[in-house]
Design an enzyme around this catalytic site. Sequence first.
Site, mmCIF file in Angstrom:
data_model
loop_
_atom_site.group_PDB
_atom_site.id
_atom_site.type_symbol
_atom_site.label_atom_id
_atom_site.label_comp_id
_atom_site.label_asym_id
_atom_site.label_seq_id
_atom_site.Cartn_x
_atom_site.Cartn_y
_atom_site.Cartn_z
ATOM 1 C CD GLU A 1 1.066 38.754 -19.098
ATOM 2 O OE1 GLU A 1 0.087 39.470 -19.008
ATOM 3 O OE2 GLU A 1 1.608 38.840 -18.277
ATOM 4 C CB CYS B 1 -10.687 42.872 -21.098
ATOM 5 S SG CYS B 1 -10.968 43.601 -22.931
#
Length: 408
Positions: free
Chosen positions: A120, A378
Site C-alpha cells: 500500500e 499511521c
Amino acid sequence: MSVMDAIVVSKPPAHTSASLEKPSLIGLSREEMGAALRERGVAEKQIKMRVAQLWNWIYVRGVSDFDHMTNVAKDMREMLKQHFTIARPEIVEEQVSNDGTRKWLLRFPPRGAGRPVEIEAVYIPEEGRGTLCISSQVGCTLTCSFCHTGTQRLVRNLTAEEILSQLLLARDRLGDFPDREAPQGTIMPAEGRKVSNIVMMGMGEPLYNFDAVKQALLIATDGDGLSLSRRRVTLSTSGVVPEIFRTGEEIGVMLAISLHAVRDDLRDILVPINKKYPLKELIEACKAYPGLSNARRITFEYVMLKDVNDSLEDAKGLIKLLKGVPAKINLIPFNPWPGTNYQCSDWEQIEKFADFINSAGYASPIRTPRGRDILAACGQLKSESERMRKTERLAFEAMMIANHGADD
C-alpha cells in the site's frame, strides 16, 4: 459522499510469461542502464546520449510506454519494447478518504514469494504540500504491538524499481507530470508539485532493505530527474542502529525514529527491536547522524497510548532521553484497527503532554489523523489480501485468476 469511497480501478491485466520476465529500466542507476543497453547491442558512442534520453522520458516526462518517446528512433523503441519494460504496477484498488487522503493497493510480481504480492502507498494532501507515504517491504518483521502492519508477516523486500514505481504511479494518478491532469475533484496543494514530500513510513522497515531503498531515494532526489529535495524526503526507522549512520552518509535524507517509549522495558514490548538495539545505543546513533543540526533535526515519532506511555512522567523521561539531540517530537494519536488491545490517549492528556514538551523547548506538533476511514493512517497499513482469513484469501485469489485478462 459516503465516509469511504472505494474504487476498484483495474483488474489483473493479461500478461504473457515473456512480458513478465522483461527487466524494468525503472530503478537502474545510469551505469546499470548503460550496461543494459550495451548488452542489447547499442553502440558504445551512443550509450551516454541514450541513457540521458531515457532518464528524461522516465523521470521528467513520466512516460510508461516506449512509444511515447518521440525523439527516440523507431528501431530503438522497438528494441526497448522487446527487451525491457517501464510499466507501472497494477492498481488493485484506489480508495479516497473524505479528507482527501488516497490509498493505493498495488500488486507486484512474485519474485520468489510464490504468488503476486501487494503493498500500500498513501497520498496525504495538505495546504502547501503533498506527502506520499511509501512502502519498502511486503509485510514487516518488527511485530510492533500497536502497529497493524506489524501483524502481517514479512513476505519479501521490495526492489528499487518497486519503491520508485509507487512515486511514479502516484504522480501519474495526480497529474503531477507535464501535460497530465488530475482526476476531477482531487484534493491537493493549490500550487507547486502535487507530490512534494516523501516519507518512507509505509509497510516495512526501510533499513532492513537498505540497498534498494538507497538506490530508489538517490534516483528520486537526482537533480536531472524526479528532483525531489533531500530535505523533503524522510526515512523512518524503528531503530536499526548499524544502518543509521550509513543512511545519513550515503543517502543524506531526513531521519525519523519510531520511538514510542522512553524506558527499555516498555519499548521492548511496543517496539521489540529495542531488545537488540536498546535506547542508549539508539540515541547515541542519532547524535552521530551526519548533517545533524538545528536546521536538520531528527523527528521522533511517539504514538499516544492511553495509560501506557502518556503520563507526565513519560514526558519528563522523553525530555531527559533526547537531551543534546536536535529534535522535533511528533505526537501521534493512536489509530485504532480491528483486534488491537490499545486505546488512544484522551485528547486532554495529549495536549498536556504536548504542552510539557513545548515548555522544554521542543517542537511537538500533534499529528492530525488522516485517512482513518480507509485504514490509511499511521500504523494501519496492511495489504488487503493479508487482512483476510486464509479461506477468504484463497477464494479471492481464485477469483483473480478467473478474472485474469477479463474485459470490463
